[in-house]
Scaffold this motif. Structure first.
Motif, PDB file in Angstrom:
ATOM      1  N   ARG A  15      41.252  44.055  43.527  1.00  0.00           N
ATOM      2  CA  ARG A  15      40.056  42.960  43.569  1.00  0.00           C
ATOM      3  C   ARG A  15      40.375  42.005  42.230  1.00  0.00           C
ATOM      4  O   ARG A  15      40.488  42.749  40.978  1.00  0.00           O
ATOM      5  CB  ARG A  15      38.732  43.774  43.209  1.00  0.00           C
ATOM      6  N   PRO A  16      40.484  40.868  42.370  1.00  0.00           N
ATOM      7  CA  PRO A  16      40.663  39.866  41.218  1.00  0.00           C
ATOM      8  C   PRO A  16      39.799  40.225  40.357  1.00  0.00           C
ATOM      9  O   PRO A  16      38.528  39.986  40.809  1.00  0.00           O
ATOM     10  CB  PRO A  16      40.750  38.612  41.777  1.00  0.00           C
ATOM     11  N   GLY A  17      39.837  40.329  39.087  1.00  0.00           N
ATOM     12  CA  GLY A  17      38.936  40.548  37.895  1.00  0.00           C
ATOM     13  C   GLY A  17      38.478  41.997  37.660  1.00  0.00           C
ATOM     14  O   GLY A  17      37.790  42.257  36.688  1.00  0.00           O
ATOM     15  N   GLU A  18      39.001  42.880  38.786  1.00  0.00           N
ATOM     16  CA  GLU A  18      38.572  44.322  38.694  1.00  0.00           C
ATOM     17  C   GLU A  18      39.725  44.971  39.193  1.00  0.00           C
ATOM     18  O   GLU A  18      39.721  45.609  40.427  1.00  0.00           O
ATOM     19  CB  GLU A  18      37.290  44.898  39.533  1.00  0.00           C
ATOM     20  N   ALA A 207      42.220  41.583  33.389  1.00  0.00           N
ATOM     21  CA  ALA A 207      41.139  41.475  34.310  1.00  0.00           C
ATOM     22  C   ALA A 207      40.297  39.953  34.017  1.00  0.00           C
ATOM     23  O   ALA A 207      40.356  39.493  35.300  1.00  0.00           O
ATOM     24  CB  ALA A 207      40.130  42.582  34.049  1.00  0.00           C
ATOM     25  N   GLU A 208      40.178  39.750  32.878  1.00  0.00           N
ATOM     26  CA  GLU A 208      39.429  38.310  32.611  1.00  0.00           C
ATOM     27  C   GLU A 208      40.223  37.201  33.476  1.00  0.00           C
ATOM     28  O   GLU A 208      39.756  36.316  33.680  1.00  0.00           O
ATOM     29  CB  GLU A 208      39.397  38.327  31.169  1.00  0.00           C
ATOM     30  N   GLY A 210      42.001  37.114  36.019  1.00  0.00           N
ATOM     31  CA  GLY A 210      41.755  37.239  37.541  1.00  0.00           C
ATOM     32  C   GLY A 210      43.101  38.127  38.088  1.00  0.00           C
ATOM     33  O   GLY A 210      43.182  38.150  39.515  1.00  0.00           O
TER      34      GLY A 210
END
Length: 264
Positions: A15-18, A207-208, A210
């Motif tokens: 998951r992009p960002g997670e 994560a920030e 992406g």
């Protein structure tokens, strides 16, 4: 009820960002220790597997050892991704046969690298694997930053070719510049995997930006060697050391989980 360990659910962890934080094991005990820590997905490390066997990494010398480890770990209660270097062959059909063999024993993901060889060869391997095992999550690695000069145009060209061939994700080890990572995230249509570097961006920072997957690579194995060196030199390594009984308990707990999975 047991967890769904199919390739599809493994893909959902990207998951992009997670991002999925993916640790890399080299034997049953290291994988069991990571599973006990709560990791739902574990990868193998080609360097660690090769070094443990006294063989060179990246030289297509560890197919047998890699498959043997996959046979040991593939039925465990976590998603397993296998680092297969370049597939241990330049024949796409042989790489597809390897993927089929790994999928049959429970492997959900396959990491394939170009080693800065021809991008069309790795693209052909990816296409063959996805045709043979559509559910296998193929993570395509380019070494433009790892062993090349980090040429941005060549990196994009290779990643585009791998996406078009059917790769489910792409991996750019050695890339640590936040601006370039963010540019890649915007450009790509599949999840971006970055190798964690102690001196590079932190996990929260990635994560920030992406990033969808953060691999630890051979870091854990190398840290284990460092701890061994400390002990041999009479120094006390940081952290705690599992007792004999604790290691035995790890193996027992995984065996129980495996039994529950087979009957659930």
């Amino acid at each position: 009820m047991t967890a769904d360990l199919s390739g599809t659910s493994f893909a959902a962890l990207h998951r992009p960002g997670e991002p999925l934080l993916l640790p890399n094991a080299w034997d049953h005990a290291s994988a069991a220790a990571l599973a006990a820590r709560g990791f739902s997905a574990i990868a193998t490390s080609s360097l660690a597997v090769a070094a443990a066997a006294g063989l060179p990494d990246g030289a297509a010398a560890t197919r047998e050892h890699t498959v043997r480890l996959a046979l040991t770990l593939g039925s465990e209660p976590y998603h397993l991704s296998v680092d297969a270097e370049g597939g241990f062959s330049d024949d796409p059909a042989e790489v597809a046969a390897l993927a089929t063999e790994l999928w049959a024993v429970g492997v959900a993901g396959l990491n394939l690298e170009d080693g800065l060889g021809a991008s069309d060869l790795l693209a052909a391997k990816i296409h063959a694997v996805k045709a043979a095992v559509p559910g296998m999550f193929v993570n395509a690695r380019t070494d433009t930053y790892w062993s090349g000069d980090g040429d941005e145009r060549d990196t994009l060209r290779r990643l585009d070719a791998y996406q078009q061939a059917g790769a489910d994700g792409v991996f750019v080890p050695g890339l640590t510049d936040p601006a370039r990572i963010a540019d890649l995230v915007r450009h790509l249509g599949v999840p971006l995997n970055i190798l964690h570097a102690p001196a590079g961006p932190t996990v929260p920072r990635l994560a920030e930006l992406g990033v969808a997957r953060i691999s630890l690579g051979s870091l854990l194995y190398r840290r284990a060697l460092d701890a061994m060196d400390d002990i041999a030199a009479g120094r006390t390594p940081g952290g705690t050391t599992p007792s004999y009984d604790e290691v035995c308990a790890l193996e027992r707990s995984v065996s129980v989980s495996r039994s529950a999975k087979s009957t659930g």
